[in-house]
Write an enzyme that holds these catalytic residues in place. Structure first.
Site, PDB file in Angstrom:
ATOM      1  CG  HIS A  61      -1.802  -1.106   1.331  1.00  0.00           C
ATOM      2  ND1 HIS A  61      -1.417  -2.299   1.870  1.00  0.00           N
ATOM      3  CD2 HIS A  61      -3.079  -1.265   0.917  1.00  0.00           C
ATOM      4  CE1 HIS A  61      -2.437  -3.134   1.817  1.00  0.00           C
ATOM      5  NE2 HIS A  61      -3.446  -2.540   1.232  1.00  0.00           N
ATOM      6  N   GLY A  77     -10.241   9.275   3.612  1.00  0.00           N
ATOM      7  CA  GLY A  77     -11.183   8.393   4.297  1.00  0.00           C
ATOM      8  C   GLY A  77     -12.009   9.151   5.326  1.00  0.00           C
ATOM      9  CG  ASP A 122      -2.130   8.410  15.260  1.00  0.00           C
ATOM     10  OD1 ASP A 122      -1.655   7.508  14.555  1.00  0.00           O
ATOM     11  OD2 ASP A 122      -3.353   8.534  15.494  1.00  0.00           O
ATOM     12  N   GLY A 165      -4.839   9.847  13.195  1.00  0.00           N
ATOM     13  CA  GLY A 165      -6.145   9.591  13.805  1.00  0.00           C
ATOM     14  C   GLY A 165      -6.377  10.479  15.018  1.00  0.00           C
TER      15      GLY A 165
END
Lengths: 569, 569
Positions: free
Chosen positions: A216, A400, A551, A553
């Site tokens: 990926h 996303g 990070d 997220g």
């Protein structure tokens, strides 16, 4: 670099449209992916999937002898639970479904939830996640390894077992056996570039190559000097053979995979150096496949996969198959035109139109407004989040998140327009997020919002119930994501947020003050993730490069809670 | 970039070794290329070929229903006459041979000479050169166009006609009809990098694309802004349809070809935009092929090919085929294992050991010494010649010259060791050059040396006979290469060299002085080619970029004659 694209946000749709036009006699499109145009009644359906960008994996290997369907996510992004449910429903032949992917957190969660839902609907569905990449975790932790080109070998064997008429538990047993005996090591020379992006997800210095790369666009685990083909063959053969899982087996299936820009000529040169080494080690090479089988857009690199065969595995490895991208032998099987492709039903519309008070409806409206603000801030930071993610992951976090929060915001606005309560608005938003975003963050946000919504119910939220809802969201993410504080995930911002909000409300702060204080703590915590050590317990190992970078997220969580500030109550 | 290689000089050999190991049951190796492992007695043999670096073209499409053999040159370099003769001998089934390539000067000359030799041996051989690239010359000069991805469509139809049992003249007629009705236009986004090289043969500025690219790393003909996929589809469809060669035909075969780094996902996006445009124009699309069929190493780009079908062409386009890289339908044909693959015989050893005087042998020795000096200077300048060639061509001139002159020098030394005369040393060297170098320069140098040798005979060269030999060499190159002074070829240095040498000898200069004077003129002339306008009469059109750079062929000629200086007589 990826040059041929329209709006990158609809790359998957454009790509599938072209593919389906081309193979209209063999492959049928369904929401979330593709299925064979010709069904095989009574056989276990093998559905493979994951993000796209890996052609011929995974929709190129749908057809007689191989997969019954493929769930097709956006580039390098796990398809959503809804995608997986839709494709499995369409692919099902009445004998159960085996839903397979490489072992990545997003696929594991989305496919796991899909399997549970399908099974509850009467379509018995098992999942299996391939773990062939020897570079991604030590052998003692094989379950944490990711799936790369070994996907092809394990999927092929699983699909042939199903085609042979085995029952679902037996297909699963064969699949597990194939995975236990499959090992891959890859090297990368240059990274892939996502559609719409102008630079690659990672770069390799000239004169070096990276050992242990992912499919990926993840960088490799260590850099070594670029070698000639003979030396490279020695590295790959020695390291893969060193993990021989079945010393009694002298017959091996072999896959030499090219990642996209490493061409067939180069793969043949490599094969000329690999084959004699394997034979010298005493192995018979059974129908080796050398080519582009599991790619990574235009990434440059290659890998060696070995599957130590037994009689069953060899029979299924050699079995015929006929698909758009891969053919072997002549397939002759009982089959009939799929006259009536069951298009995935719409998810049952949640009832959001109960009798609510004006105060309840206003709370629901407030939640919807907060989602709009949050969607705007994520849109603004989409590229930045993608860049952060590209350091350790595949760079898809921004896109996303945006896809998820846009769907959530739209659903929330519609629900609020129907006078839904705050809890129901949250539940609707959570379901829309999970069903549309795909990826890891999508399933986690969906689960978190759903848990919070359940805690709130139809009541007008107050500080105490909100603190409980936040705690429920944390628990849902910990359970599903198997991560803890300090693992460099969104929990590193969410847990301090939860604690500060609880403490503030316990000492009597207003809702608004408590939220602001907690949001500030979350922002600091997100920034501080940059100094944490690599997270553990994740299927995808973290590159050391991510240390020193926040990070993604945790960052997006902090952005959202700092923007979605309730102004009163 | 090409990363997986050993010694780049043996890339072809390593690549073929791997390919043949992998497909040992289906394909057999012979000197110069490959043939089907299973023969088809009594059918016309279709042999395709050209330089390598285009996989699956051309050795990947050998097998039942497609080619009987493939001549495999070095990367982007025409195979030699000897290669072509060897493969055609092995592929012949007793019903004649059709030897095909794209229309490039090197392939035309080498394959033309091979066909003449084979026919003289009793293997009737026709050649055909595909001219599908609409960007490379105007329609009125279609014979000058080069062959790009249309090779695939024309080769496929030709091979199916042969498989159907047509006689050689009928296969040639079908082939010509297919070529007449086939058109291609390509675009490039980034150049290919040769094995061992560190930079691409050409580069494209970010934000641009080149229309009209070749498949050997040649740059495109004009730069335009990079567009989205829909606009790109419009450009390709409009320009190819504008040349419709058969208005009555509403059924077209379609090939959308990826050049290497432009991946399947992108090609599907493009197809989604191309297909409706073609249908809107009233066409039925017959078995479109979208994929990597004629690649150019890791080059980034794609092309659209249309073949306007009639009943014959459609039948052959749709006919089954089974090859390592391409399969269609199920092939069922009369065939038998090729028990006894005729390995190409050694060329009859030329008699160089006649009775010669010491003076004749000394002259032969001098010629061999001059070849050694020339080989050394070419080795020293190999990279520089490749760089010059890369400006307008495929960058293979340095490597091709080196391969040719090394073989010539070795053969010359051996011949001189057997006391051969100057003429026989030259003839042996010329034959070795033509049989080993491949490419355009190889066949031209071979013809020139052979012509000079014939003029000299066994006599000890004197100024007058040498002048005549040089004139014969010029004539041979003009005849074979169809070029004239000013076309930016080696003739631009060779003709002034011839004239000055003749003038000097006529005024009584010594051999050595005449040669030095002529060599100086050749050097000046080679440098002056940089100001010439583009050459004409070449299958491969010259990019405007080459203006301002010396011609590599003229440069290497000047290098050789300035180094190979006879010191006396």
């Amino acid at each position: 670099m990826t040059h041929v694209a329209n709006d990158p946000a609809r790359f998957r749709e454009d790509m599938l449209n072209g593919f389906l036009d081309l193979y209209s006699g063999e492959i049928a499109g369904v929401p979330g992916g593709v299925v064979r145009a010709v069904s095989a009644p009574g056989k276990v359906a093998v559905v493979v999937g994951g993000g796209s960008g890996h052609y011929p994996a995974f929709h190129g290997i749908v057809g007689p002898g191989f997969a019954d369907g493929a769930v097709v996510g956006n580039i390098f992004t796990s398809p959503s639970r809804g995608d997986a449910v839709s494709v499995c429903r369409a692919a099902s032949n009445g004998a159960g479904v085996l839903l397979m992917a490489g072992n990545y957190a997003g696929d594991v969660m989305n496919f796991g939830q899909a399997a549970a839902q399908l099974t509850s609907e009467g379509i018995v569905t098992e999942t299996f996640f391939v773990t062939d990449d020897i570079a991604s975790a030590p052998l003692a932790e094989k379950a944490k390894r990711r799936g790369i080109a070994g996907d092809f070998a394990v999927f092929k064997i699983a699909a042939a077992a199903a085609e042979a008429g085995l029952a679902l538990p037996d297909v699963v047993e064969i699949t597990a056996r194939a995975n236990d005996r499959t090992r891959t090591l890859g090297v990368g020379f240059a990274g892939a570039t996502m559609p719409g992006a102008t630079s690659a997800l990672f770069s390799v210095d000239p004169g070096l190559m990276e050992i242990g790369l992912g499919i990926h666009g993840e960088a490799g685990l260590r850099d070594v000097d670029l070698t000639d083909a003979d030396t490279l063959a020695g590295i790959l053969v020695d390291q893969v053979l060193a993990e021989c899982p079945a010393p009694e087996s002298r017959r091996i299936a072999v896959v030499v995979n090219g990642l996209g820009s490493t061409k067939y000529e180069e793969l043949f040169v490599l094969w000329a150096a690999i084959a004699p080494r394997l034979r010298d080690a005493g192995y018979e090479l059974i129908r080796p496949e050398v080519g582009e089988l599991v790619t990574s857009l235009d990434m440059s690199g290659c890998s060696l996969t070995l599957t130590w065969l037994d009689d069953d595995l060899e029979r299924y490895w050699l079995a015929p198959a006929s698909t758009p991208a891969f053919a072997r032998g002549t397939v002759s099987l009982r089959a009939e035109p799929r006259r009536d492709i069951p298009i995935a039903q719409t998810e049952p519309q949640q009832d959001v139109t109960g009798t609510v008070t004006d105060e309840q409806a206003a709370a629901g409206q407030l939640v919807a407004t907060l989602f709009s603000s949050a969607a705007a801030i994520i849109a603004e930071h989409e590229d930045e989040l993608g860049t952060l993610d590209a350091i350790a992951g595949d760079g898809d976090h921004g896109r996303g998140m945006r896809r998820g929060i846009d769907a959530a915001s739209t659903a929330a606005t519609q629900a609020a327009g129907r006078r839904a309560s705050a809890g129901r608005v949250l539940a609707t938003a959570g379901q829309a997020w999970a069903d549309n975003a795909g990826g890891t963050s999508g399933v986690l946000w969906g689960a978190a919002l759903t848990a919070a919504a359940t805690t709130l119910g139809d009541h007008v939220p107050n500080p105490k119930s909100t603190a409980a809802a936040i705690a429920a969201a944390v628990d849902a993410i910990r359970t599903l994501g198997k991560a803890e504080l300090g693992d460099k995930t969104m929990l590193d911002a969410l847990i301090p947020f939860r604690d500060r909000f609880r403490d503030e409300t316990e000492r009597g702060s207003t809702f608004s003050d408590a939220w602001r204080a907690a949001a500030t703590v979350a922002e600091e915590a997100a920034a501080a993730t940059s100094s944490l050590s690599p997270r553990v317990g994740r299927a995808r190992p973290l590159s050391e490069r991510s240390i020193g970078h926040p990070d993604p997220g945790a960052t997006s969580f902090a952005l959202i809670v700092n923007t979605a500030l309730p102004n009163n109550s």
